[in-house]
Design a protein around this motif. Structure first.
Motif, PDB file in Angstrom:
ATOM      1  N   GLN A  42       8.805 -32.100 -15.532  1.00 22.92           N
ATOM      2  CA  GLN A  42       9.100 -32.635 -14.208  1.00 22.92           C
ATOM      3  C   GLN A  42       9.178 -34.148 -14.271  1.00 22.92           C
ATOM      4  O   GLN A  42       8.476 -34.784 -15.049  1.00 22.92           O
ATOM      5  CB  GLN A  42       8.098 -32.208 -13.144  1.00 22.92           C
ATOM      6  CG  GLN A  42       6.745 -31.905 -13.567  1.00 22.92           C
ATOM      7  CD  GLN A  42       5.851 -31.467 -12.416  1.00 22.92           C
ATOM      8  OE1 GLN A  42       6.214 -31.461 -11.261  1.00 22.92           O
ATOM      9  NE2 GLN A  42       4.644 -31.114 -12.756  1.00 22.92           N
ATOM     10  N   THR A  51       7.773 -35.170  -6.804  1.00 25.51           N
ATOM     11  CA  THR A  51       8.534 -34.698  -7.954  1.00 25.51           C
ATOM     12  C   THR A  51      10.009 -34.852  -7.632  1.00 25.51           C
ATOM     13  O   THR A  51      10.490 -34.337  -6.622  1.00 25.51           O
ATOM     14  CB  THR A  51       8.199 -33.226  -8.240  1.00 25.51           C
ATOM     15  OG1 THR A  51       6.814 -33.128  -8.555  1.00 25.51           O
ATOM     16  CG2 THR A  51       9.019 -32.704  -9.403  1.00 25.51           C
ATOM     17  N   TYR A  54      12.869 -31.019 -11.665  1.00 26.25           N
ATOM     18  CA  TYR A  54      11.999 -30.028 -12.273  1.00 26.25           C
ATOM     19  C   TYR A  54      12.837 -29.067 -13.103  1.00 26.25           C
ATOM     20  O   TYR A  54      13.939 -28.695 -12.707  1.00 26.25           O
ATOM     21  CB  TYR A  54      11.277 -29.248 -11.165  1.00 26.25           C
ATOM     22  CG  TYR A  54      10.494 -28.050 -11.631  1.00 26.25           C
ATOM     23  CD1 TYR A  54       9.211 -28.202 -12.128  1.00 26.25           C
ATOM     24  CD2 TYR A  54      11.039 -26.776 -11.579  1.00 26.25           C
ATOM     25  CE1 TYR A  54       8.493 -27.098 -12.563  1.00 26.25           C
ATOM     26  CE2 TYR A  54      10.324 -25.677 -12.002  1.00 26.25           C
ATOM     27  CZ  TYR A  54       9.046 -25.846 -12.492  1.00 26.25           C
ATOM     28  OH  TYR A  54       8.331 -24.759 -12.925  1.00 26.25           O
TER      29      TYR A  54
END
Length: 119
Positions: A42, A51, A54
């Protein structure tokens, strides 16, 4: 007991690394998690705690016909690199999570480089 010591040593190495490595908006952190079967990567902006991209070998559309776990890890690297470049990220800081830069961890990094990321 040897397994506990091995896990504790990796945790210590990871804490030592994380003191120096932090993801910024300009250079987010590419964090790699490794289990016995799977690889997870990630791209994280630590200043916001989000994030940005991913990729994992656990995804439903991930091909299962790889000869080795290293080849699957390379595919995870290609996917995370492509998704990061699509999100407008060109450079990242590599966080190997206390693992040796060898085998599957290195394969993720090489795949990300092939996809256009600068580590």
């Amino acid at each position: 007991m040897a397994t506990k010591a091995k896990f504790a040593a990796r945790k210590r190495r990871h804490q030592r690394l994380r003191k120096r490595i932090a993801g910024t908006p300009e250079r987010p952190r590419l964090a790699v998690s490794r289990s016995n079967r799977h690889m997870i990567a990630q791209v994280i902006d630590d200043s916001k705690g989000v994030t940005l991209a991913y990729a994992s070998s656990l995804e439903k559309d991930f091909p299962s016909e790889f000869d080795s776990k290293v080849a699957a890890a390379h595919e995870v690297g290609l996917r995370i690199g492509k998704r990061a470049v699509d999100a407008g990220i060109s450079a990242v800081v590599f966080d190997r999570a206390g693992n040796k830069y060898h085998g599957r961890v290195a394969a993720v990094a090489d795949g990300a480089r092939e996809a256009g990321l600068t580590l």
